[in-house]
Design a protein around this motif. Sequence first.
Motif, PDB file in Angstrom:
ATOM      1  N   ARG A  80       2.325  -0.038  13.183  1.00  0.00           N
ATOM      2  CA  ARG A  80       2.462   0.694  11.918  1.00  0.00           C
ATOM      3  C   ARG A  80       1.316   1.677  11.718  1.00  0.00           C
ATOM      4  N   SER A  87       1.597   5.838  11.604  1.00  0.00           N
ATOM      5  CA  SER A  87       1.004   6.663  10.551  1.00  0.00           C
ATOM      6  C   SER A  87       0.082   7.712  11.153  1.00  0.00           C
ATOM      7  N   ASP A 102      -7.821  11.666   9.780  1.00  0.00           N
ATOM      8  CA  ASP A 102      -7.344  10.531  10.572  1.00  0.00           C
ATOM      9  C   ASP A 102      -8.478   9.683  11.128  1.00  0.00           C
ATOM     10  N   ALA A 105      -3.072   2.722   6.218  1.00  0.00           N
ATOM     11  CA  ALA A 105      -3.205   4.181   6.307  1.00  0.00           C
ATOM     12  C   ALA A 105      -4.317   4.716   5.409  1.00  0.00           C
ATOM     13  N   THR A 141       1.303   6.370   0.651  1.00  0.00           N
ATOM     14  CA  THR A 141       1.920   7.692   0.812  1.00  0.00           C
ATOM     15  C   THR A 141       2.053   8.410  -0.524  1.00  0.00           C
ATOM     16  N   GLU A 145       6.221  11.059   5.795  1.00  0.00           N
ATOM     17  CA  GLU A 145       6.028   9.640   6.098  1.00  0.00           C
ATOM     18  C   GLU A 145       6.685   8.761   5.040  1.00  0.00           C
ATOM     19  N   ASP A 153       9.794   6.143   5.845  1.00  0.00           N
ATOM     20  CA  ASP A 153       9.543   4.711   5.695  1.00  0.00           C
ATOM     21  C   ASP A 153      10.430   4.051   4.641  1.00  0.00           C
ATOM     22  N   SER A 177       3.891  -1.085   2.999  1.00  0.00           N
ATOM     23  CA  SER A 177       3.690   0.326   2.682  1.00  0.00           C
ATOM     24  C   SER A 177       2.659   0.496   1.583  1.00  0.00           C
TER      25      SER A 177
END
Length: 519
Positions: free
Chosen positions: A170, A174, A339, A354, A358, A427, A431, A516
């Motif tokens: 996962r 991402s 990132d 992440a 999101t 994203e 998802d 998520s």
Amino acid sequence: MESGELMIRPGPSVASKPDGHGGWRAAFYIVVVGFLERIGFYGVQGNLIMYLTGPLGMSTAAAAAGVNVWAGTVQVLPLIGALAADSWLGRFRAVLAAGVLYLLSLGMLTVSSALEASQPLAASSPSSARLAFFYVALYLLALAQGFHRPCIETLGADQFSPSDGDPGARASRSSYFNWFHFSISWGYAASTTAVSYVDDNVGWTVGFGVCWATMVLCLAVFLLGARTYRAEQPVDGSPFVETVSAWAARVFHRKDDSGTEWLLDRKPEEGKGLVVKLLPIWLCGMVYAAVTSQVYTLFTKQASTLDRRLGAATGLVVPPAALQCLVSFTFITMLPVYDRAFVPLARRIAGHHAGVTTLQRIGAGMAMSCVAMVVAALVEARRLRVASDAGLIDRPDVAVPMSLWWVVPQHVLIGLAGVLGDIGLEEFFYDQVPDALRSVGLALSLSAMGAGSYASGMLVSVIDWATRSSGQSWFSDNLNRARLDYFYWLLVGLVALEVTAFLHFAKRFVYRNKTSCDP
């Protein structure tokens, strides 16, 4: 079944066939394909408004509206391509079909430009037949994008499957979205600098030819990596079609051959509940897209009036469309930072795979787009003052004595908004849909951007009509008499309302996958 429980007619599940190894090895080919495809496609879109107002002789308002309508179509058609891929073709074959359409459409654009260049200078406008040929080629290009964009990016994300037992899948997926956009940003930069320079200094025919040749290489690289891809198989009887059938059955109380009534499942992530959940986010994304679409229309026309010389000694003049590369370079600079620096830091603080959710990422991007339009409005107001002070109000053919560096901040801010908002939307929709509809999920994100372009085009047309009928149009062909700054302030107000609404819906959103939003 308990009394009152709703059901949905079961459909076949998606079969995952490991055609190759998957993982980063397969994703690498897809990332390279994304880079090459952006050069070929954006080599047309990035400078399209200059082609329409130049060789085709359109007015600024008509060209801006036309580009917005076409760009909207570009981003709505992925819904068709995604549905075809998820229910029939499969993502791999959809990308192949897109490659064929790309070569056909770019070849037609090259021929169209060559025919236009061969006409005498006295010809005021192209014939209806040549114009029709040009638009057929242009919309074939949009159709090619409709098959390519949702399927190639989704195919790349499919290479990282948490169901394989990889605990880091996962997080890798991402990260993949970030690096895919890092790659296509280089494609944007190459197209808006090198290809636009060729358009302006060598010729449009050569520029379109370069785009065609790049697509040949793009298709070759995609086929080279074919053995490494983990390809998702299409489903006979798409869940999307099953859901639509279920909706219709509920309205008309239809029954299948066995006499069983089709009804909707109560699960919030299925059917009607899914649409109700995602629609507010989609609508907010549409307003956000209406703002960011100004980069390749009015920002480009605004830049065309400035002093674009890179020093008196060099003699180099920057093409207006080349300033769009600033958006790309912002992606290229900030995505590795995001990132490799921000995400690990935020992950340690928040515990999210992440770094941030999101929706948090999307909201930050929307807020940044509001700041970008404030800056654009202030810069445009200054440009008008400089033009007035220099006595250039009625001399639109003379560059305003104001450096192109003044419009750099608004492009960079739009780039920052994209790093957060564009990738976050993609994203998020990928998802939050069922696994069988990943391409459709990504297409939903792109369709929000397309609807925003449509909205921008309609807004420009309505304001042009209203202000022209009462005096001077805000989008006058003589930009020194136009009022783009008023339009930018209007967009500031709209995006401020959008951010307020987004925060309301985001606080109440329940993610489909607990991972998520939670560690």
